[in-house]
Design an enzyme around this catalytic site. Structure first.
Site, PDB file in Angstrom:
ATOM      1  N   TYR A   1       0.837  -1.215   0.000  1.00  0.00           N
ATOM      2  CA  TYR A   1       0.000   0.000   0.000  1.00  0.00           C
ATOM      3  C   TYR A   1       0.868   1.260   0.000  1.00  0.00           C
ATOM      4  CZ  TYR A   1      -3.490   3.291   1.946  1.00  0.00           C
ATOM      5  OH  TYR A   1      -4.327   4.363   2.188  1.00  0.00           O
TER       6      TYR A   1
ATOM      7  N   LYS B   1       1.117   4.163  -2.842  1.00  0.00           N
ATOM      8  CA  LYS B   1       0.747   5.543  -2.526  1.00  0.00           C
ATOM      9  C   LYS B   1       1.898   6.504  -2.797  1.00  0.00           C
ATOM     10  CE  LYS B   1      -3.523   5.004  -1.321  1.00  0.00           C
ATOM     11  NZ  LYS B   1      -4.572   5.435  -2.281  1.00  0.00           N
TER      12      LYS B   1
END
Length: 304
Positions: free
Chosen positions: A164, A168
């Site tokens: 993640y 990002k």
């Protein structure tokens, strides 16, 4: 109904729940015609259903707005293109895209499998690219448009979400590249790092000192989609919104440097680097150490 986005056509991915839903409803409430994209999956990316996107369209229409549903998977090139194609076939133009779609598959790095890495990076990072790529081709010809990616404070790093965090961080670099590459065509690109109560944030194992609602995030996104933001030349920025707080992140830049005539050797680096170049303390690491101390003392960790 407001008119902050009157006459604009906006596509929102991940628009079926949480922040994406709030953005879609908020844009429609300000006069935009909205393409509602949601693959309709659970938090880990499983069990897709088209009913989620269609439900948001009904909400918008019930409030007097215009919207159309697209249930495609934006982690594929065809899915990203379809979001843009539906905007053009339904409304004849596309003024903004907002890429909120995302999933989570948590695991410590040393245990993370390829099956846990690939779908997260594909949904967040590639899913932003596929829509940005298709939309930017249209906006370049229009010589106007806005691209908005969704990042997270976890782009700084994460204990158990390396997939993640990597995605990002990539979205921030993608947004900055889009801002640079599309500037001469009148297209802006920005990123939002929200802190809001959603089904994803519900699993954060700490108290969040600053947190708001999806509607707080939607207000910022509506502004960034508007002509008012374009007039202020807002592009290449990363904003956090957490309830009453809006913050802008610093642009990356060199902090300190040292030079060696004749080049570097390991010995010279060992001599110069600690004192002359040094380190830039990692805020997330400092916070992690504080949380670990709190946990040892029997307190619930608090994230500032």
């Amino acid at each position: 109904m407001g008119n902050f986005l009157a006459g604009k056509v906006v596509a929102v991915t991940g628009a079926g729940r949480g922040i994406g839903r709030a953005v879609a409803l908020g844009a429609a409430a300000e006069g935009a015609r909205v393409v509602v994209n949601d693959y309709g999956v659970s938090i880990d990316g499983a069990s897709p259903t088209s009913e989620i996107a269609e439900g948001i369209v009904k909400e918008i229409e019930a409030a007097g707005g215009e919207a159309v549903a697209v249930a495609d998977d934006v982690s594929t090139m065809a899915g990203g293109q379809r979001v843009v194609d539906v905007a053009l076939s339904s409304y004849g133009r596309l003024d903004g895209v907002v890429c909120v779609a995302g999933i989570l598959r948590e695991r410590m790095l040393f245990n993370m499998s390829e099956e846990e890495w690939d779908p997260v990076v594909a949904t967040h990072l590639k899913g932003t690219f596929t829509v940005f790529r298709a939309a930017s081709a249209v906006m370049r010809k229009q010589r106007a448009g806005t691209l908005i990616g969704f990042t997270s404070g976890n782009h700084q790093g994460s204990v158990s979400q390396a997939n993640y965090s990597a995605a990002k961080g990539g979205i921030i670099s993608l947004v900055r590249s889009a801002a640079l590459g599309l500037h001469k065509y009148g297209v802006t690109a920005n990123a939002v790092a929200p802190v809001a109560r959603t089904r994803m944030s519900a699993n954060v194992p700490m108290e969040l000192a600053e947190i708001g609602e999806p509607e707080d995030v939607a207000a910022l996104v509506v502004y960034l989609l508007s002509d008012r933001a374009k007039e202020q030349r807002i592009t290449g920025q990363v904003y956090t919104v957490a309830g009453p707080k809006i913050a802008v992140w610093a642009q990356p830049r060199e902090l300190r440097a040292a030079y060696a005539s004749g080049g570097w050797t390991p010995d010279r680096i060992a001599e110069f680097l600690p004192g002359s170049v040094g380190v830039d303390p990692m805020p997330m690491l400092v916070r992690l150490e504080e949380m670990e101390r709190a946990a040892r003392d029997g307190d619930r960790p608090n994230a500032q």
